[in-house]
Design a protein around this motif. Structure first.
Motif, PDB file in Angstrom:
ATOM      1  N   HIS A 184     -30.179   0.770 -15.086  1.00 53.33           N
ATOM      2  CA  HIS A 184     -29.619  -0.465 -14.470  1.00 53.33           C
ATOM      3  C   HIS A 184     -30.610  -1.263 -13.513  1.00 53.33           C
ATOM      4  O   HIS A 184     -30.589  -2.378 -13.383  1.00 53.33           O
ATOM      5  CB  HIS A 184     -28.154  -0.305 -13.774  1.00 53.33           C
ATOM      6  N   ALA A 185     -31.721  -0.359 -13.068  1.00 52.85           N
ATOM      7  CA  ALA A 185     -32.488  -1.076 -12.246  1.00 52.85           C
ATOM      8  C   ALA A 185     -33.795  -1.778 -13.028  1.00 52.85           C
ATOM      9  O   ALA A 185     -34.512  -2.579 -12.579  1.00 52.85           O
ATOM     10  CB  ALA A 185     -33.234   0.045 -11.495  1.00 52.85           C
ATOM     11  N   GLU A 186     -33.808  -1.608 -14.553  1.00 51.98           N
ATOM     12  CA  GLU A 186     -34.475  -2.338 -15.252  1.00 51.98           C
ATOM     13  C   GLU A 186     -34.176  -3.603 -15.911  1.00 51.98           C
ATOM     14  O   GLU A 186     -32.873  -3.924 -15.578  1.00 51.98           O
ATOM     15  CB  GLU A 186     -35.015  -1.360 -16.464  1.00 51.98           C
ATOM     16  N   LYS A 187     -34.996  -4.074 -16.322  1.00 50.67           N
ATOM     17  CA  LYS A 187     -34.500  -5.549 -17.129  1.00 50.67           C
ATOM     18  C   LYS A 187     -33.923  -5.473 -18.566  1.00 50.67           C
ATOM     19  O   LYS A 187     -34.795  -4.688 -19.271  1.00 50.67           O
ATOM     20  CB  LYS A 187     -35.500  -6.605 -17.157  1.00 50.67           C
ATOM     21  N   PRO A 188     -33.012  -6.018 -18.829  1.00 51.43           N
ATOM     22  CA  PRO A 188     -32.596  -5.984 -20.485  1.00 51.43           C
ATOM     23  C   PRO A 188     -33.554  -6.587 -21.175  1.00 51.43           C
ATOM     24  O   PRO A 188     -34.242  -7.742 -21.006  1.00 51.43           O
ATOM     25  CB  PRO A 188     -31.198  -6.787 -20.433  1.00 51.43           C
ATOM     26  N   ILE A 189     -33.736  -5.986 -22.334  1.00 53.59           N
ATOM     27  CA  ILE A 189     -34.594  -6.714 -23.259  1.00 53.59           C
ATOM     28  C   ILE A 189     -33.973  -7.776 -24.273  1.00 53.59           C
ATOM     29  O   ILE A 189     -32.898  -7.026 -24.831  1.00 53.59           O
ATOM     30  CB  ILE A 189     -35.417  -5.687 -24.322  1.00 53.59           C
TER      31      ILE A 189
END
Length: 327
Positions: A184-189
């Motif tokens: 959840h700390a990443e960006k959705p692709i």
């Protein structure tokens, strides 16, 4: 007589000057004899020349070593230089020493019995697993009539999992900038983007969150695909955000072997190795039951899917024509 340090430095400067005249590239050949570059080259050449051959004996600084029990004592020579070798041999040895050593596969495959080998050749799927308790492992292996690149194109097509794997109901991909943090700390692709980076033969790292089964369980994993001469593999681990007091860790490896037992280039042996660590408070029979159901659900889809893809993608190709002719 050994050449003086001043003479060696002058020879170094002469070599640099000729190289500059030939290439036009400034290499500091016009610098003074006390320059750092000239001194560095001098030290390199001088270090090599410290070990030379005199009457078949290796010498250090022009002094022959003593003999012990009739055998010449050895001396420490520079690792990249062999005084007894020709310049061509030295160049080849130096080139070979700079080649990176091939790393073995980072896992061991189980040994298959003759009975299991016969099952594989008959088109059957092998599944073995240890009794779980708190930790356990298992594997699935099956031969498929599809070359490795077809298998990997299917395995790396994460966005198609909901249509190819019955237990997967949804998937979302995320960036992989910080694998130590939760997804959840990443960006959705954006769906449909990034597929060009996930292909057979191209190393990739994919972070995916899946919705599983009719109970809509959410689980995320990190997938690291790596090509290898002994067979490509993909390591997947549980996302840090999905570990908890019950499910403490889960790992798995997909691995392919081309042309197993010489069956032909149109065949691939596919392995799925799994490991699991759970809380000891869970009843053992529940863990064993879940593991027995999870491994088939994670692997039975593969054989029909990749073989259908191979028939479609390889239709009317030389490999397919040769295969049909043999039948």
């Amino acid at each position: 007589r050994r050449e003086s340090p001043l003479g060696v430095r002058r020879r170094v400067k002469a070599v640099l000057r000729r190289a500059k005249d030939r290439t036009g590239v400034n290499n500091n050949s016009d610098m003074s004899e006390d320059s750092s570059i000239t001194k560095s080259l001098y030290n390199t050449i001088a270090g090599v020349e410290d070990s030379i051959k005199v009457n078949g004996e290796t010498t250090k600084n022009g002094v022959a070593p003593p003999k012990t029990n009739g055998a010449a004592a050895t001396t420490n020579k520079p690792a990249s230089f062999s005084a007894a070798s020709s310049s061509e041999t030295n160049a080849e040895s130096s080139s070979a020493s700079t080649q990176p050593k091939l790393k073995p596969l980072p896992f061991d495959l189980p040994n298959l019995s003759e009975a299991q080998m016969a099952q594989l050749l008959a088109g059957e799927r092998i599944q073995e697993q240890s009794k779980m308790g708190r930790e356990g492992s298992g594997y699935v292996v099956v031969d498929v009539k599809a070359p490795p690149y077809v298998v990997w194109e299917c395995l790396l097509d994460f966005e198609s999992y909901p249509t190819t794997i019955p237990t997967v109901r949804g998937v979302s991909l995320f960036t992989s900038e910080n694998l130590k943090s939760g997804y959840h700390a990443e960006k959705p692709i954006i769906p449909g983007s990034g597929r060009e980076l996930r292909h057979y033969g191209t190393p990739s790292t994919t972070r995916a969150a899946f919705t599983l089964s009719k109970f809509r369980l959410n689980i995320a994993a990190i997938h690291k695909y790596r090509p290898h001469p002994d067979g490509d593999y993909m390591l997947f681990t549980l996302d840090p955000e999905c570990t908890n007091a019950v499910l403490q860790s889960a790992t798995g490896i997909w691995h392919t072997q081309a042309n197993p037992e010489g069956r032909g280039e149109e065949y691939t042996r596919v392995w799925l190795l799994c490991g699991l660590k759970v809380s000891p408070v869970l009843p053992r029979f529940i863990v064993d039951y879940a593991a027995r159901r999870a491994m088939p659900r994670a692997s039975t889809w593969l054989k029909p899917q990749v073989e259908a893809a191979a028939r479609l993608w390889l239709k009317n190709t030389p490999l397919d024509i040769a295969s049909n002719g043999a039948n």
